[in-house]
Design an enzyme around this catalytic site. Structure first.
Site, PDB file in Angstrom:
ATOM      1  N   ASP A  49       0.837  -1.202   0.000  1.00  0.00           N
ATOM      2  CA  ASP A  49       0.000   0.000   0.000  1.00  0.00           C
ATOM      3  C   ASP A  49       0.870   1.250   0.000  1.00  0.00           C
ATOM      4  O   ASP A  49       1.840   1.346   0.754  1.00  0.00           O
ATOM      5  CB  ASP A  49      -0.902   0.007   1.237  1.00  0.00           C
ATOM      6  N   TYR A  54       2.727  10.479  -0.656  1.00  0.00           N
ATOM      7  CA  TYR A  54       3.782  10.084   0.276  1.00  0.00           C
ATOM      8  C   TYR A  54       5.151  10.534  -0.234  1.00  0.00           C
ATOM      9  O   TYR A  54       5.535  10.232  -1.378  1.00  0.00           O
ATOM     10  CB  TYR A  54       3.802   8.570   0.493  1.00  0.00           C
TER      11      TYR A  54
END
Length: 327
Positions: A49, A54
């Site tokens: 994931d 990010y």
């Protein structure tokens, strides 16, 4: 490794998933990140994931490189869309333009033609839900996403999204919330609604961002090489870095010892006792952390153990369902 079905779908995932929220592209160097991914694969983890946001998109790039050459059909690859990924007004949110463009960019960074699960990273009240779900449906029909999920949506938002998905002929099969012994805000409303609508939880921060490992002591500064000691990564941990919470967590050590588990294994095993949880996402900065955490797979905690944990933690547990998406 143990495996579970995700929602009312035919997708099977590993009950321990590997995530790279605070590590790849940021806290951990790329070589170490690749070593952690190899350790996850060696341990039987098949579910990975990430998210476009990010480390400013770098986390997807690192994960894509780490998985390059591994048989694509043998893993389940998840990513997300919502948070800003650029300076433009349309570089954020769940409008059609950003959803479609962000998906294409994620596929390039991940070096794949499709993701198994594409998730709305938050609910976007500024965009009609019909527009968002239609964009997701188009990506599914194009084969760029196999299933659709959400993250940190409340019960009402999940019910509305699931209803629209059914109308559009696509599968909304998961929610990704924060969930741990200390943060249980999904239990009262989100979990019952998800069970009714056919969604499973893929939970993040089962270790309460490391607090439940027991490494942090009340009244003491965090170790400089720990996540809490990291200037950027440690910011998200501050709500848990209270002496009353840290003291209660230390009282869990005898519980773990009696079961022959590490504190981290106990915490991961605890979230997996919830029948609506399909997977617990773990992160790692070292391969040995992966090897330790995966030992929680398949562990059953008896009712008396769960009661003992509740008695130890007492009033420091957060249960307020209104705090969904605010942790």
């Amino acid at each position: 490794m143990e495996f579970r079905r995700l929602g009312r779908s035919g997708l099977t995932i590993s009950e321990i998933a590997y995530g790279n929220w605070l590590t790849h592209g940021g806290q951990v160097e790329e070589d170490a990140a690749h070593a952690c991914v190899r350790a996850a694969l060696d341990a039987g983890i098949t579910t990975f994931d990430t998210a476009d946001v990010y480390a400013g998109t770098r986390a997807e790039t690192v994960l894509g490189a780490a998985l390059d050459g591994h048989r694509r059909e043998s893993i389940e690859l998840f990513t997300k869309v919502y948070w800003p990924t650029g300076p433009g007004r349309n570089d954020r949110g769940l409008g059609r333009k950003h959803v479609i463009e962000s998906c294409h960019a994620s596929l390039r960074r991940l070096r794949t033609d499709y993701v198994d699960l594409y998730q709305a990273h938050r609910y976007d009240p500024s965009v009609p839900l019909e527009e968002t779900m239609t964009a997701f449906a188009d990506l599914v029909r194009q084969g760029k996403a196999l299933y659709i999920g959400v993250s940190e949506w409340n019960a009402g938002q999940i019910a509305a999204g699931a209803a629209l998905a059914r109308e559009l002929g696509i599968h909304l099969i998961s929610n990704q919330p924060q969930y741990s012994m200390l943060w249980r805000v999904i239990e009262a409303e989100v979990v019952p609604t998800s069970e009714q609508e056919g969604l499973s939880q893929i939970v993040w921060s089962p270790l309460a961002q490391g607090i439940l490992t027991g490494k942090y002591q009340p009244g003491q500064q965090p170790p400089p090489d720990s996540r809490a000691g990291h200037a950027e990564a440690g910011q998200s941990m501050q709500p848990f870095m209270r002496d009353d919470i840290l003291a209660r967590v230390q009282e869990l050590r005898p519980v773990a010892d009696d079961l022959g588990l590490s504190m981290a294994q106990l915490a991961v095993a605890w979230v997996l006792q919830n029948r609506n949880v399909a997977a617990a996402i773990i992160g790692a900065s070292r391969p040995e952390q992966v090897a330790d955490n995966v030992k929680a797979a398949g562990v059953t905690l008896d009712a008396d153990v769960l009661t003992r944990i509740d008695d130890v933690l007492g009033e420091v547990v957060e249960r307020d369902s209104s705090k969904t998406a605010r942790g």
